[in-house]
Design a protein around this motif. Structure first.
Motif, PDB file in Angstrom:
ATOM      1  N   PHE A   1       0.936  -1.302  -0.001  1.00 37.01           N
ATOM      2  CA  PHE A   1       0.127  -0.041  -0.047  1.00 37.01           C
ATOM      3  C   PHE A   1       0.878   1.121  -0.018  1.00 37.01           C
ATOM      4  N   PHE A   2       1.947   1.272   0.621  1.00 39.88           N
ATOM      5  CA  PHE A   2       3.171   2.212   0.467  1.00 39.88           C
ATOM      6  C   PHE A   2       3.794   2.312  -0.795  1.00 39.88           C
ATOM      7  N   ALA A   3       3.389   1.658  -1.648  1.00 44.64           N
ATOM      8  CA  ALA A   3       4.459   1.589  -2.884  1.00 44.64           C
ATOM      9  C   ALA A   3       4.404   2.847  -3.665  1.00 44.64           C
ATOM     10  N   SER A   4       3.451   3.748  -3.582  1.00 46.09           N
ATOM     11  CA  SER A   4       3.220   4.707  -4.260  1.00 46.09           C
ATOM     12  C   SER A   4       3.486   6.240  -3.193  1.00 46.09           C
ATOM     13  N   PHE A   5       3.427   5.875  -2.268  1.00 50.24           N
ATOM     14  CA  PHE A   5       3.613   6.954  -1.053  1.00 50.24           C
ATOM     15  C   PHE A   5       4.887   7.710  -1.280  1.00 50.24           C
ATOM     16  N   PRO A   6       4.925   9.144  -1.502  1.00 48.76           N
ATOM     17  CA  PRO A   6       4.106  10.023  -0.735  1.00 48.76           C
ATOM     18  C   PRO A   6       3.003  10.329  -2.033  1.00 48.76           C
ATOM     19  N   GLU A   7       3.011  10.035  -3.078  1.00 47.05           N
ATOM     20  CA  GLU A   7       2.061  10.280  -4.135  1.00 47.05           C
ATOM     21  C   GLU A   7       0.711   9.638  -3.791  1.00 47.05           C
ATOM     22  N   PRO A   8      -0.281  10.461  -4.149  1.00 46.98           N
ATOM     23  CA  PRO A   8      -1.810   9.804  -3.735  1.00 46.98           C
ATOM     24  C   PRO A   8      -1.754   8.324  -4.004  1.00 46.98           C
ATOM     25  N   ALA A   9      -2.653   7.607  -3.385  1.00 48.17           N
ATOM     26  CA  ALA A   9      -2.757   6.087  -3.817  1.00 48.17           C
ATOM     27  C   ALA A   9      -3.947   5.911  -4.713  1.00 48.17           C
ATOM     28  N   ASP A  10      -3.921   5.121  -5.694  1.00 46.21           N
ATOM     29  CA  ASP A  10      -4.993   4.912  -6.744  1.00 46.21           C
ATOM     30  C   ASP A  10      -6.025   4.620  -5.849  1.00 46.21           C
ATOM     31  N   PRO A  11      -7.455   5.018  -6.178  1.00 45.20           N
ATOM     32  CA  PRO A  11      -8.696   4.466  -5.440  1.00 45.20           C
ATOM     33  C   PRO A  11      -8.673   3.246  -5.440  1.00 45.20           C
ATOM     34  N   LEU A  12      -8.417   2.434  -6.290  1.00 42.90           N
ATOM     35  CA  LEU A  12      -8.530   1.135  -6.349  1.00 42.90           C
ATOM     36  C   LEU A  12      -7.705   0.268  -5.331  1.00 42.90           C
ATOM     37  N   ALA A  13      -6.501   0.980  -5.259  1.00 41.92           N
ATOM     38  CA  ALA A  13      -5.503   0.524  -4.429  1.00 41.92           C
ATOM     39  C   ALA A  13      -6.061   0.550  -2.834  1.00 41.92           C
ATOM     40  N   VAL A  14      -6.654   1.942  -2.513  1.00 42.86           N
ATOM     41  CA  VAL A  14      -7.304   2.348  -1.357  1.00 42.86           C
ATOM     42  C   VAL A  14      -8.327   1.119  -0.827  1.00 42.86           C
ATOM     43  N   ASP A  15      -9.284   1.057  -1.775  1.00 45.61           N
ATOM     44  CA  ASP A  15     -10.440  -0.026  -1.706  1.00 45.61           C
ATOM     45  C   ASP A  15      -9.939  -1.474  -1.413  1.00 45.61           C
ATOM     46  N   GLY A  16      -8.781  -1.826  -2.388  1.00 46.09           N
ATOM     47  CA  GLY A  16      -8.290  -3.177  -2.322  1.00 46.09           C
ATOM     48  C   GLY A  16      -7.535  -3.363  -0.836  1.00 46.09           C
TER      49      GLY A  16
END
Length: 271
Positions: free
Chosen positions: A122-137
């Motif tokens: 879940f932190f792979a994209s941090f500090p860029e915003p997470a993709d909404p699908l990643a948040v829900d997953g």
């Protein structure tokens, strides 16, 4: 250890990520209305929680329930580095099908490789915003993990294969555009959390990770053919070249530039 810092983001869809490092005292006694689910990356941190002292060392995970008092400090002279995800309880409940009670995990600190992997991904994209699908997953997987550790009945594991095939077909056909949770809900006829659970059972990964993998598979071929990285990024659904580079390295273990150089050294290429 270097100076203390906190790096965080605004909450997104009831989820907020934080990366922080402290060399001594970190937090006074406090409580918040969210779950706090985290992993210690370096050193060890000590904290009081539910009337007892706890230590989370490198590689261990923490689960703190909403509205429970706790503090924070370094438990070693070298300090500690950790990641934390704050989850709104109503989003956790929604991810579990809307049925209570909320999961209570009595073991605040534990070796939990499954949870550690979820947080790391879940932190792979941090500090860029997470993709909404990643948040829900992440919500779907993390809520399920909390429920299992709390001893709650597991979610229904029936597999609506025809619906998941439609979701997979959508991603396969439209990977190069942003795909929202509403899109997969429309195709599956299920809510986003049910879809994420069933898709993982059917495909072996979350809709978001499958989407990124589909993008990378196409990008891999185009990079091997010698196309410009900026063009490949723009035409395979990545926000920019750096986004593509990070995702490519995370999937293949080397940067696109090194991959291309190695192909050239070996006299290989793709047509």
């Amino acid at each position: 250890m270097p100076d203390d810092f906190i790096s965080t983001e605004p909450p997104q869809r009831g989820v907020q990520r934080l990366l922080a490092r402290f060399g001594g005292h970190a937090y006074d006694l406090h409580r918040h209305e969210t779950y706090a689910v985290g992993a210690t990356l370096l050193g060890a941190q000590g904290f009081r929680y539910r009337g007892a002292g706890r230590i989370s060392a490198r590689g261990q995970c923490m689960v703190l329930h909403p509205d429970e008092w706790h503090d924070g400090r370094s438990a070693t002279p070298d300090g500690f580095l950790y990641r934390m995800v704050y989850l709104d309880p109503d989003r956790v409940l929604a991810a579990l099908g809307g049925r209570g009670p909320l999961p209570f995990v009595g073991e605040a600190v534990a070796e939990d490789a499954v949870l550690a992997t979820l947080i790391d991904e879940f932190f792979a994209s941090f500090p860029e915003p997470a993709d909404p699908l990643a948040v829900d997953g992440f919500l779907a997987d993390c809520a399920g993990r909390l429920a299992r550790r709390a001893g709650l009945a597991p979610a229904d594991r029936s597999k609506p294969l025809a619906r998941m095939r439609r979701v997979k077909a959508l991603i396969d056909a439209e990977f190069d555009r942003p795909i929202a949770s509403e899109d997969i809900e429309r195709v599956s006829g299920l809510d986003r959390f049910e879809t994420a659970r069933h898709f993982r059972a059917f495909v072996g990964t979350s809709p978001h990770r499958y989407l990124v993998g589909r993008r990378l598979a196409v990008a891999h071929r185009r990079i091997a053919r010698g196309e410009a990285l900026a063009d490949v990024a723009a035409e395979t659904g990545f926000s920019d070249q750096s986004h593509l580079t990070r995702a490519f390295k995370g999937r293949y273990g080397l940067t696109p530039g090194r991959f291309r150089a190695l192909l050239a050294a070996g006299g290989a290429g793709f047509r």
